[in-house]
Design a protein around this motif. Sequence first.
Motif, PDB file in Angstrom:
ATOM      1  N   GLY A  20       0.864  -1.388   0.129  1.00 20.29           N
ATOM      2  CA  GLY A  20      -0.047  -0.143   0.129  1.00 20.29           C
ATOM      3  C   GLY A  20       0.846   1.203  -0.093  1.00 20.29           C
ATOM      4  O   GLY A  20       0.348   2.435  -0.103  1.00 20.29           O
ATOM      5  N   VAL A  21       2.057   1.420   0.166  1.00 22.87           N
ATOM      6  CA  VAL A  21       3.120   2.262  -0.022  1.00 22.87           C
ATOM      7  C   VAL A  21       3.663   2.513  -1.336  1.00 22.87           C
ATOM      8  O   VAL A  21       4.280   1.423  -1.599  1.00 22.87           O
ATOM      9  CB  VAL A  21       3.838   2.324   1.105  1.00 22.87           C
ATOM     10  N   ALA A  22       3.637   3.711  -2.076  1.00 20.57           N
ATOM     11  CA  ALA A  22       4.423   3.886  -3.219  1.00 20.57           C
ATOM     12  C   ALA A  22       5.908   3.744  -3.087  1.00 20.57           C
ATOM     13  O   ALA A  22       6.204   4.286  -2.057  1.00 20.57           O
ATOM     14  CB  ALA A  22       3.929   4.945  -3.600  1.00 20.57           C
ATOM     15  N   TYR A  26       7.983   5.794  -0.560  1.00 18.69           N
ATOM     16  CA  TYR A  26       8.934   5.601   0.542  1.00 18.69           C
ATOM     17  C   TYR A  26      10.170   5.695   0.818  1.00 18.69           C
ATOM     18  O   TYR A  26      11.005   5.725   1.538  1.00 18.69           O
ATOM     19  CB  TYR A  26       8.608   3.818   0.474  1.00 18.69           C
ATOM     20  N   LEU A 204       4.543   8.740   6.851  1.00 21.01           N
ATOM     21  CA  LEU A 204       4.067   7.861   5.461  1.00 21.01           C
ATOM     22  C   LEU A 204       3.408   6.647   5.863  1.00 21.01           C
ATOM     23  O   LEU A 204       2.394   6.147   5.330  1.00 21.01           O
ATOM     24  CB  LEU A 204       5.300   7.604   4.593  1.00 21.01           C
ATOM     25  N   ASP A 207      -0.108   7.076   7.272  1.00 21.07           N
ATOM     26  CA  ASP A 207      -1.173   7.598   6.116  1.00 21.07           C
ATOM     27  C   ASP A 207      -0.353   7.516   4.795  1.00 21.07           C
ATOM     28  O   ASP A 207       0.147   8.594   4.436  1.00 21.07           O
ATOM     29  CB  ASP A 207      -1.541   8.882   6.624  1.00 21.07           C
ATOM     30  N   PRO A 208      -0.482   6.392   4.164  1.00 18.75           N
ATOM     31  CA  PRO A 208       0.160   6.293   3.048  1.00 18.75           C
ATOM     32  C   PRO A 208      -0.338   7.280   1.722  1.00 18.75           C
ATOM     33  O   PRO A 208       0.504   7.572   0.856  1.00 18.75           O
ATOM     34  CB  PRO A 208       0.025   4.786   2.456  1.00 18.75           C
ATOM     35  N   SER A 209      -1.296   7.790   1.987  1.00 19.13           N
ATOM     36  CA  SER A 209      -1.958   8.376   1.094  1.00 19.13           C
ATOM     37  C   SER A 209      -1.796  10.083   1.555  1.00 19.13           C
ATOM     38  O   SER A 209      -2.113  11.071   0.515  1.00 19.13           O
ATOM     39  CB  SER A 209      -3.330   8.434   0.970  1.00 19.13           C
ATOM     40  N   GLY A 210      -1.183  10.426   2.567  1.00 20.71           N
ATOM     41  CA  GLY A 210      -1.341  11.549   3.105  1.00 20.71           C
ATOM     42  C   GLY A 210       0.079  12.584   2.629  1.00 20.71           C
ATOM     43  O   GLY A 210       0.202  13.604   3.271  1.00 20.71           O
ATOM     44  N   PRO A 212       2.071  13.423  -0.396  1.00 16.68           N
ATOM     45  CA  PRO A 212       2.155  13.433  -1.817  1.00 16.68           C
ATOM     46  C   PRO A 212       3.681  13.855  -2.311  1.00 16.68           C
ATOM     47  O   PRO A 212       4.295  14.642  -1.792  1.00 16.68           O
ATOM     48  CB  PRO A 212       1.499  14.325  -2.452  1.00 16.68           C
TER      49      PRO A 212
END
Length: 213
Positions: A20-22, A26, A204, A207-210, A212
């Motif tokens: 789930g983490v880009a 990362y 990160l 909140d992997p989407s938090g 950018p």
Amino acid sequence: MQRTAAVLMTGETGAAPPPGVAPDAYADALTEDAYEVAAGLERCGAAVAVWSPDPDRAALLEARAAGVTWPGTPVLRLGGPSPLGSVLAELHRRGAELAAVLAADAPDFPPLLMAKLFRALGRAEAAASPADGGGLAAFAARLPAPAWTSGVELDTPDAVDALTAARPARPALALVPGWHRLRTPADTARLDPGLEGWECTRALLEDPSGLPR
């Protein structure tokens, strides 16, 4: 003596993120946290070195590194056969007399260990912090780097054994306590929530989407 601590980011190896983490986000978070360790040292310059044999990849890494450092921080784009040797040679060219190189996937490396590496160079020619599972978390040397340390990289699995075998005398190499690197998704379990630092990585992972990037 002029000291510089550099974070080494390569395009050929990198930390595998948790699900789930880009991957790029990362890698950038780890690099930024490792850079903060280097930048927080007193009486010591800081830099980020990016290495890849592919010029296009090196240019991309350079742009990403510039985005996670303070303005004015040197971002060194390097090539050549040896990532570690290249960064040490470039830091020497820029006037450093003592240098420490930290792996970009060691975001929570304790500043105290970095200080121990530099302190060890008061007697030793080179100093190393072994990485759990093989390789090195960080390496330091008087510059120009001793010839007997050539051929060893942060990712050399038997780096400590190779350095120990190559040293001309026992006092030439100092080993400080080791540390972990985040090379697999499971390695995030090594991060201590109570330990200061690694703020970008912490945010990160929470909140992997938090964040950018």
